[in-house]
Design a protein around this motif. Structure first.
Motif, PDB file in Angstrom:
ATOM      1  N   GLU A 151       0.654  -1.139  -0.185  1.00  0.00           N
ATOM      2  CA  GLU A 151       0.129  -0.007   0.077  1.00  0.00           C
ATOM      3  C   GLU A 151       0.788   1.281  -0.074  1.00  0.00           C
ATOM      4  O   GLU A 151       0.440   2.393  -0.259  1.00  0.00           O
ATOM      5  N   CYS A 152       2.149   1.030   0.548  1.00  0.00           N
ATOM      6  CA  CYS A 152       2.918   2.112   0.374  1.00  0.00           C
ATOM      7  C   CYS A 152       3.379   2.602  -1.102  1.00  0.00           C
ATOM      8  O   CYS A 152       4.245   3.786  -1.349  1.00  0.00           O
ATOM      9  N   LEU A 153       3.420   1.756  -2.051  1.00  0.00           N
ATOM     10  CA  LEU A 153       3.863   1.955  -3.258  1.00  0.00           C
ATOM     11  C   LEU A 153       3.071   2.851  -4.137  1.00  0.00           C
ATOM     12  O   LEU A 153       1.807   3.052  -3.915  1.00  0.00           O
ATOM     13  N   THR A 154       3.628   3.557  -4.848  1.00  0.00           N
ATOM     14  CA  THR A 154       3.025   4.379  -5.922  1.00  0.00           C
ATOM     15  C   THR A 154       2.363   3.714  -6.768  1.00  0.00           C
ATOM     16  O   THR A 154       2.714   2.553  -7.048  1.00  0.00           O
ATOM     17  N   PRO A 155       1.205   4.291  -7.328  1.00  0.00           N
ATOM     18  CA  PRO A 155       0.448   3.430  -8.581  1.00  0.00           C
ATOM     19  C   PRO A 155       1.646   2.878  -9.653  1.00  0.00           C
ATOM     20  O   PRO A 155       1.204   1.814 -10.045  1.00  0.00           O
ATOM     21  N   ARG A 156       2.459   3.781 -10.143  1.00  0.00           N
ATOM     22  CA  ARG A 156       3.378   3.177 -11.194  1.00  0.00           C
ATOM     23  C   ARG A 156       4.269   2.054 -10.666  1.00  0.00           C
ATOM     24  O   ARG A 156       4.646   1.102 -11.147  1.00  0.00           O
ATOM     25  N   GLU A 157       4.855   2.215  -9.193  1.00  0.00           N
ATOM     26  CA  GLU A 157       5.668   1.153  -8.564  1.00  0.00           C
ATOM     27  C   GLU A 157       4.820  -0.294  -8.584  1.00  0.00           C
ATOM     28  O   GLU A 157       5.520  -1.254  -8.757  1.00  0.00           O
ATOM     29  N   ARG A 158       3.560  -0.094  -8.387  1.00  0.00           N
ATOM     30  CA  ARG A 158       2.669  -1.206  -8.228  1.00  0.00           C
ATOM     31  C   ARG A 158       2.507  -2.144  -9.764  1.00  0.00           C
ATOM     32  O   ARG A 158       2.608  -3.156  -9.996  1.00  0.00           O
ATOM     33  N   GLN A 159       2.412  -1.081 -10.815  1.00  0.00           N
ATOM     34  CA  GLN A 159       2.389  -1.486 -12.195  1.00  0.00           C
ATOM     35  C   GLN A 159       3.785  -2.250 -12.687  1.00  0.00           C
ATOM     36  O   GLN A 159       3.671  -3.332 -12.960  1.00  0.00           O
ATOM     37  N   VAL A 160       4.751  -1.702 -11.889  1.00  0.00           N
ATOM     38  CA  VAL A 160       6.142  -2.431 -12.426  1.00  0.00           C
ATOM     39  C   VAL A 160       6.241  -3.728 -11.565  1.00  0.00           C
ATOM     40  O   VAL A 160       6.544  -4.733 -12.126  1.00  0.00           O
ATOM     41  N   MET A 161       5.702  -3.702 -10.370  1.00  0.00           N
ATOM     42  CA  MET A 161       5.878  -4.848  -9.445  1.00  0.00           C
ATOM     43  C   MET A 161       4.974  -5.954 -10.188  1.00  0.00           C
ATOM     44  O   MET A 161       5.295  -7.056 -10.291  1.00  0.00           O
ATOM     45  N   GLY A 162       3.980  -5.422 -10.863  1.00  0.00           N
ATOM     46  CA  GLY A 162       2.783  -6.485 -11.275  1.00  0.00           C
ATOM     47  C   GLY A 162       3.539  -7.014 -12.670  1.00  0.00           C
ATOM     48  O   GLY A 162       3.354  -8.212 -12.775  1.00  0.00           O
ATOM     49  N   GLY A 163       4.201  -6.207 -13.213  1.00  0.00           N
ATOM     50  CA  GLY A 163       5.075  -6.619 -14.465  1.00  0.00           C
ATOM     51  C   GLY A 163       6.131  -7.605 -14.213  1.00  0.00           C
ATOM     52  O   GLY A 163       6.358  -8.778 -14.783  1.00  0.00           O
ATOM     53  N   VAL A 164       6.880  -7.349 -13.070  1.00  0.00           N
ATOM     54  CA  VAL A 164       7.822  -8.361 -12.526  1.00  0.00           C
ATOM     55  C   VAL A 164       7.416  -9.612 -12.107  1.00  0.00           C
ATOM     56  O   VAL A 164       7.804 -10.707 -12.436  1.00  0.00           O
ATOM     57  N   VAL A 165       6.105  -9.530 -11.409  1.00  0.00           N
ATOM     58  CA  VAL A 165       5.440 -10.907 -10.899  1.00  0.00           C
ATOM     59  C   VAL A 165       5.166 -11.512 -12.065  1.00  0.00           C
ATOM     60  O   VAL A 165       5.199 -12.946 -12.070  1.00  0.00           O
ATOM     61  N   ILE A 173       8.291  -4.246 -19.886  1.00  0.00           N
ATOM     62  CA  ILE A 173       7.303  -3.551 -18.956  1.00  0.00           C
ATOM     63  C   ILE A 173       7.274  -1.963 -19.307  1.00  0.00           C
ATOM     64  O   ILE A 173       6.498  -1.209 -19.475  1.00  0.00           O
ATOM     65  N   ALA A 174       8.605  -1.581 -19.823  1.00  0.00           N
ATOM     66  CA  ALA A 174       8.654  -0.039 -20.208  1.00  0.00           C
ATOM     67  C   ALA A 174       7.777   0.214 -21.497  1.00  0.00           C
ATOM     68  O   ALA A 174       7.135   1.129 -21.644  1.00  0.00           O
ATOM     69  N   SER A 175       7.922  -0.996 -22.238  1.00  0.00           N
ATOM     70  CA  SER A 175       6.847  -0.806 -23.567  1.00  0.00           C
ATOM     71  C   SER A 175       5.428  -0.694 -23.248  1.00  0.00           C
ATOM     72  O   SER A 175       4.648  -0.067 -23.888  1.00  0.00           O
ATOM     73  N   ASP A 176       5.058  -1.519 -22.337  1.00  0.00           N
ATOM     74  CA  ASP A 176       3.659  -1.492 -21.953  1.00  0.00           C
ATOM     75  C   ASP A 176       3.292  -0.406 -21.212  1.00  0.00           C
ATOM     76  O   ASP A 176       2.084  -0.012 -21.478  1.00  0.00           O
ATOM     77  N   LEU A 177       4.212   0.160 -20.502  1.00  0.00           N
ATOM     78  CA  LEU A 177       3.869   1.419 -19.719  1.00  0.00           C
ATOM     79  C   LEU A 177       4.067   2.755 -20.274  1.00  0.00           C
ATOM     80  O   LEU A 177       3.713   3.723 -19.909  1.00  0.00           O
ATOM     81  N   ASP A 178       4.648   2.546 -21.656  1.00  0.00           N
ATOM     82  CA  ASP A 178       5.224   3.826 -22.381  1.00  0.00           C
ATOM     83  C   ASP A 178       6.126   4.729 -21.686  1.00  0.00           C
ATOM     84  O   ASP A 178       5.939   5.836 -21.633  1.00  0.00           O
ATOM     85  N   VAL A 179       7.012   3.791 -20.966  1.00  0.00           N
ATOM     86  CA  VAL A 179       8.461   4.674 -20.275  1.00  0.00           C
ATOM     87  C   VAL A 179       9.453   4.141 -20.850  1.00  0.00           C
ATOM     88  O   VAL A 179       9.574   3.202 -21.483  1.00  0.00           O
ATOM     89  N   SER A 180      10.519   4.831 -20.424  1.00  0.00           N
ATOM     90  CA  SER A 180      12.070   4.273 -20.680  1.00  0.00           C
ATOM     91  C   SER A 180      12.177   3.295 -19.893  1.00  0.00           C
ATOM     92  O   SER A 180      11.678   3.062 -18.907  1.00  0.00           O
ATOM     93  N   GLU A 181      13.298   2.542 -20.335  1.00  0.00           N
ATOM     94  CA  GLU A 181      13.677   1.167 -19.487  1.00  0.00           C
ATOM     95  C   GLU A 181      14.624   1.755 -18.171  1.00  0.00           C
ATOM     96  O   GLU A 181      14.285   0.994 -16.971  1.00  0.00           O
ATOM     97  N   ARG A 188      11.419   0.047 -10.154  1.00  0.00           N
ATOM     98  CA  ARG A 188      11.592  -1.407  -9.787  1.00  0.00           C
ATOM     99  C   ARG A 188      12.504  -1.285  -8.037  1.00  0.00           C
ATOM    100  O   ARG A 188      12.361  -1.860  -7.534  1.00  0.00           O
ATOM    101  N   ALA A 189      13.752  -0.503  -8.329  1.00  0.00           N
ATOM    102  CA  ALA A 189      14.237  -0.532  -7.381  1.00  0.00           C
ATOM    103  C   ALA A 189      13.833   0.271  -6.047  1.00  0.00           C
ATOM    104  O   ALA A 189      13.807  -0.429  -4.737  1.00  0.00           O
ATOM    105  N   ASN A 190      12.940   1.212  -6.156  1.00  0.00           N
ATOM    106  CA  ASN A 190      11.893   1.841  -5.302  1.00  0.00           C
ATOM    107  C   ASN A 190      11.111   0.774  -4.479  1.00  0.00           C
ATOM    108  O   ASN A 190      10.858   0.874  -3.369  1.00  0.00           O
ATOM    109  N   MET A 191      10.546   0.089  -5.704  1.00  0.00           N
ATOM    110  CA  MET A 191       9.558  -0.781  -5.214  1.00  0.00           C
ATOM    111  C   MET A 191      10.187  -1.854  -4.276  1.00  0.00           C
ATOM    112  O   MET A 191       9.509  -2.404  -3.333  1.00  0.00           O
TER     113      MET A 191
END
Length: 213
Positions: A151-165, A173-181, A188-191
């Motif tokens: 619950e302490c993760l930001t929405p973006r960090e949750r999305q990244v975690m979901g991709g990793v899982v 993940i970068a392509s899916d979220l339309d952000v840089s690698e 991911r490091a913050n998550m």
């Protein structure tokens, strides 16, 4: 009547055990036996009194007679299940048969003892049931701790975690979220820091515990 024999007391950290039986002699005998090996026993003749007790949510085991005055032990088992109470139940009865024991076990009972039973049988059954319950409670605490960190993760960090899982690579993940690698790596490091995990395997394990996939 069950046969109670002496047993050497052991240290059990006073886990709470409930005994529900409208036969006072048997109820007192069972309670005395379990206290003799270190359990913190609460005894009841009425199931409703047990349900209203302040320790009902934390008791580690319930020793329950199948047939009570005007009440069925199976009814109590159903009520506990419906309320989400996972207290293990050990049924005791003088009228047991195979269909009755199968019904109890299918509904989640920890054990089913037919009178007369030896004191050690009951002690062993309670010990096993309490151990299983403690393991369940510990796992629930761990999951709750994970949820709070999640619950302490930001929405973006949750999305990244979901991709990793889900097993995706950083570039996927970068392509899916339309952000840089690089951005994905930072999230991911913050998550991982917030989730208190050190490896990708730890992230995947935490995700599965949180039922993210």
């Amino acid at each position: 009547m069950p046969t109670f024999t002496s047993s050497k007391p052991s240290l059990i950290n006073a886990q709470v055990v409930f005994v529900v039986d409208d036969d006072e002699v048997l109820r007192l005998a069972v309670a005395s036996l379990l206290r003799s090996v270190g359990y913190n026993v609460r005894e009841f003749s009425d199931p409703n009194e047990m349900l209203a007790h302040s320790l009902a949510a934390v008791a580690g085991c319930l020793v329950l007679d199948v047939r009570l005055q005007g009440y069925s032990g199976f009814d109590l088992q159903h009520r506990l299940s419906q309320s989400g109470n996972r207290m293990p139940i050990i049924f005791i009865t003088g009228y047991g048969d195979i269909p009755m024991s199968v019904r109890a076990m299918k509904a989640g009972a920890a054990n089913f003892l037919t009178k007369p039973f030896r004191s050690q049988e009951l002690i062993d059954a309670v010990h096993d049931a309490v151990a299983i319950h403690e393991d369940y409670v510990e796992k629930q605490r761990a999951i709750e701790s994970l949820r709070k960190r999640f619950e302490c993760l930001t929405p973006r960090e949750r999305q990244v975690m979901g991709g990793v899982v889900s097993g995706f690579l950083n570039k996927q993940i970068a392509s899916d979220l339309d952000v840089s690698e690089i951005t994905v790596k930072l999230h991911r490091a913050n998550m991982m820091r917030k989730m208190h995990v050190n490896t990708i395997a730890d992230v995947v394990r935490a995700g599965h515990q949180l039922e993210m996939s």
